[in-house]
Design a protein around this motif. Structure first.
Motif: not given
Ligand code: ADP
Ligand code: ZN
Ligand code: ZN
Length: 734
Positions: A194-195, A197, A200, A221, A223-228, A260, A377, A587
């Motif tokens: 995903p693009l 935010n 991120q 937190i 689901g906030s997109g850390k792994t991205e 992933r 995210a 989530r």
């Protein structure tokens, strides 16, 4: 002057090096440093590592090494230096530290394994014979697949069910053969994500701007997109031609995570974890050593992976307790990763929804950069938390009527429910209702302190969670012969039983170490449930890792157990757990609700969390730690002793204490010594346990004192009658 000898680190419990003459007919050279060597040791033969070459300490009686096990050094520069630093820091024998860093086959002296993958290819005879093979059969289909060129076994697994017997059949007729191909060849195409935010994007840019070493805390937190953000940082690292190491906690390394990473990065991702066969671990280690492996994702011990082209280290869930090794060499993988990152000159990215207080303190002091992801995210909304006062409420298997109601409502709306309880088994205690007797573990209890056995198997079996001792449940009370033996308290099995009965129309899945002994067991259970409404009952295995997009209610049952504990880290652990478990809800697009059941609805910890979030809690807690002189404001080391007799353990620690006091000398910085005292768990598996805690606000002073005292402590006659260990920066004080 005598000729140079090899200074060898051996896996023996003596914190020193051993000198050997080089093997027959060879001379010792600087290039031997880092090579494994087989040497005679007493009557035995051991595999060790050359860590220096130089004049022997004493020339007399030097023995000759037998042979080198490696043509070239196995430990190159940084890794060897960092491991020797770790030996000094943990005050452990260098040979044991180096052995810990190696997968078992390499530790035993075996050569570095091949790192190729296997593929199958059609022979000339096979290409000619293809048309004659019976249509529709597996051998024919396999031959057709191989017509375009060799295919590796991973690929065949995906393309053709039951290809192995078919391959054997073709190979018997010399129509196909197994060939080695470079592992790197099996590159899947990278898929776009995903693009990012704006939050991120800012984090990705900040990491890209780092030159050399820096520690970067990425707080956000679940689901906030850390792994991205990790994925982008790793992609940048790969683009610069460098290797990336990613550490994940035990329960975080799921097939989902690996899939992933593989899908997004477009290079092979090598996994390192405790469920791998020894040979496989050695192959991954070798692939990293040679630079073939570009991305390594692993649990605690993956921190020892060689990284000749290092570019980035990521530590996911940096606060997680599984990063601390609890026996043998008691290292902390996060802390050691930071040491390696500094030595390697690469950024270390620490991610967490609930950073450890140590890390927050370092960030607050400006030693770490602090990046935050403030939103979830996608469009997920944060869950709503409520405290449910259960005082005076009638409880069923520990659940209040309101809790049962909300579970039912969530199910009827088509959502999934997570009921969290940090106790495995049916009930934590078996009690005689007539005389008060309770079942205690015979191997872990003392006359003054009992350790209850947990009731399992619906009440039929007793198991000790500390030493593994098991026995059948007695038919009657051993003290008064009454038949009124009652399981007391609630474990996950009992919750499952009640919920399955109350909500018979929906599936109830229990998820704890009892039901998911294998790593893929959990994935399989969750796949069966899919998005259907149902209940998950579980321990902290459920707190992290798997996406549960249809989870709309989370109920935490055992909050009170964590509120009152002697462990100074208990509050931190509880707060992390509550925030992590809450993070599982909402989530997806559906808003989530989180219920905390407690008898202490006014407890400050719960209110700090609700009002100030984890940050608010952490600020309060750090102030308390500072006032009390606990880490991170003091540095600890714990000397533990276990023995058949409590007196033997106590006598050893008393003697060690005297040595530690004297070793300081008059000018030394003050060090607090607490003990010897009985360990909070006074006996385990038949051994009595005592401990001596050292505390000092100044880390170098603590280490200097230990360095000065340890040789004499090792030499204590009392040491022979105890099993003792030193734990620097202990996490659990029991
Ligand atoms: P964390 O590691 O903090 O738990 P993830 O990186 O796993 O968060 O992201 C949570 C979910 O949100 C994942 O399903 C991910 O694909 C999705 N996601 C992450 N970043 C974005 C984004 N910028 N836009 C849309 N979805 C995103
Ligand atoms: Zn009784
Ligand atoms: Zn026990």
């Amino acid at each position: 002057m005598s000729a140079a000898c090899l200074r060898v680190a051996l896996p023996v419990p003596l914190p020193r090096l051993f000198d050997y003459l080089p093997p027959d007919g060879q001379t010792a050279a600087a290039g031997d440093v880092g090579r494994r060597v087989r040497v005679p040791f007493g009557p035995r033969e051991l595999a060790g590592v050359v860590v220096a070459v130089g004049p022997p300490e004493t020339a007399a009686g030097l023995r000759r090494a037998l042979a080198f096990a490696d043509p070239a050094p196995l430990f190159h520069g940084e890794l060897l230096d960092s491991l020797l630093w770790l030996a000094r820091y943990t005050h452990a024998p260098p040979g044991e530290v180096l052995a810990t860093a190696l997968p078992a086959p390499l530790r035993a002296g075996e050569p570095l394994p091949d790192t190729h993958a296997w593929a199958w290819a059609l022979t000339e005879a096979g290409a000619t014979a293809l048309a004659g093979l019976r249509r529709g059969t597996r051998p024919r289909r396999l031959a057709e697949l191989l017509q375009a060129g060799p295919l590796d076994e991973d690929r065949l697994d995906r393309e053709l069910d039951g290809w192995r017997p078919a391959a054997r059949s073709l190979s018997r007729r010399r129509f196909a053969e197994r060939v080695a191909v470079p592992a790197i060849a099996q590159t899947p195409a990278a898929q776009p994500g995903p693009l990012p935010n704006p939050g991120q994007q800012a984090a990705i840019e900040a990491i890209a701007a780092v030159e050399g070493f820096a520690a970067v805390l990425l707080e956000g937190i679940t689901g906030s997109g850390k792994t991205e953000v990790y994925l982008h940082a790793i992609a940048q690292c790969l683009a610069r031609g460098r290797q990336a190491l990613v550490l994940v906690p035990e329960i975080g390394l799921t097939p989902q995570t690996l899939a992933r990473f593989r899908a997004r990065l477009g290079v092979p991702v090598h996994a390192l974890h405790s469920n791998l066969a020894d040979g496989e671990r050695a192959r991954v280690w070798a692939a990293a050593w040679s630079g073939q492996a570009r991305v390594i994702v692993g649990t605690r011990s993956a921190v020892f992976t060689p990284l000749p082209d290092a570019g980035l280290i990521v530590i996911d869930e940096e606060h997680d307790g599984s990063y601390k090794q609890q026996d043998g060499i008691r290292y902390h993988a996060r802390d050691f990763a930071l040491v390696r990152g500094k030595a390697l000159g690469v950024p270390v990215l620490l991610g967490s929804a609930t950073p450890s207080l140590e890390t927050l303190h370092n960030a607050g002091a400006g030693r770490y950069a602090h990046l935050r992801l403030r939103q979830r995210a996608g469009d997920a909304s944060p869950p709503q938390v409520r405290i449910l006062d259960v005082r005076k409420r009638p409880l069923q298997a520990g659940l209040a009527p309101e809790t049962l109601e909300t579970i039912g409502a969530a199910l009827r709306e088509g959502g999934q429910v997570l009921v969290f309880k940090n106790r495995r088994g049916y009930a934590p205690v078996l009690l005689c209702h007539d005389c008060g007797w309770s079942a205690q573990c015979p191997r872990c209890s003392t006359p003054l302190q009992g350790t209850p056995m947990t009731v399992h198997a619906g009440g039929g079996r007793l198991v000790c969670h500390h030493c593994g001792h098991r026995q059948a449940r007695p038919p009657a009370c051993p003290d008064c012969a009454s038949l009124a033996l009652q399981p007391q308290g609630i474990g996950t099995e009992r919750l499952e039983e009640l919920l399955a009965e109350r909500f018979a129309d929906w599936p109830v899945l229990r998820i704890d170490r009892g039901t998911t002994a294998r790593r893929d067991g959990l994935a399989r259970l969750l796949a069966e449930l899919g998005q259907k409404p149902g209940i998950l009952v579980g321990t902290q295995i459920l707190a992290k890792g798997h996406d549960l997009p249809n989870l709309t209610r989370v109920v935490v049952v055992g909050v009170d157990e964590g509120l009152f504990s002697t462990d100074f880290r208990a509050g931190e652990k509880l707060a992390q757990l509550l925030v992590q478990v809450a993070g599982r809800a909402g989530r997806a697009q559906r808003p989530g609700q989180v219920w905390w059941q407690t008898h202490h609805p006014d407890h400050p910890l719960l209110h700090a969390l609700i009002q100030g979030g984890y940050d608010g809690f952490a600020r309060d807690e750090l102030a308390l730690r500072q006032a009390a002189g606990f880490p991170p404001f003091a540095h600890l080391a714990l000397l533990r002793a276990e023995a058949q007799q409590a007196e033997a353990a106590g006598a050893f620690l008393q003697a060690a204490r005297d040595i530690l006091l004297e070793a300081g000398g008059p000018a030394a910085a003050p060090i607090d010594l607490h003990g010897p005292i009985t360990a909070p768990m006074a006996r385990r598996a038949g051994l009595y346990r005592m401990q001596l805690l050292l505390s000092c606000p100044h880390r170098p002073a603590l280490h200097a004192r230990l360095d000065a005292a340890l040789p004499a402590i090792h030499a204590l006659p009392q040491a022979r009658r105890t099993r003792w260990s030193l734990d620097v920066d202990p996490v659990d004080l029991y």
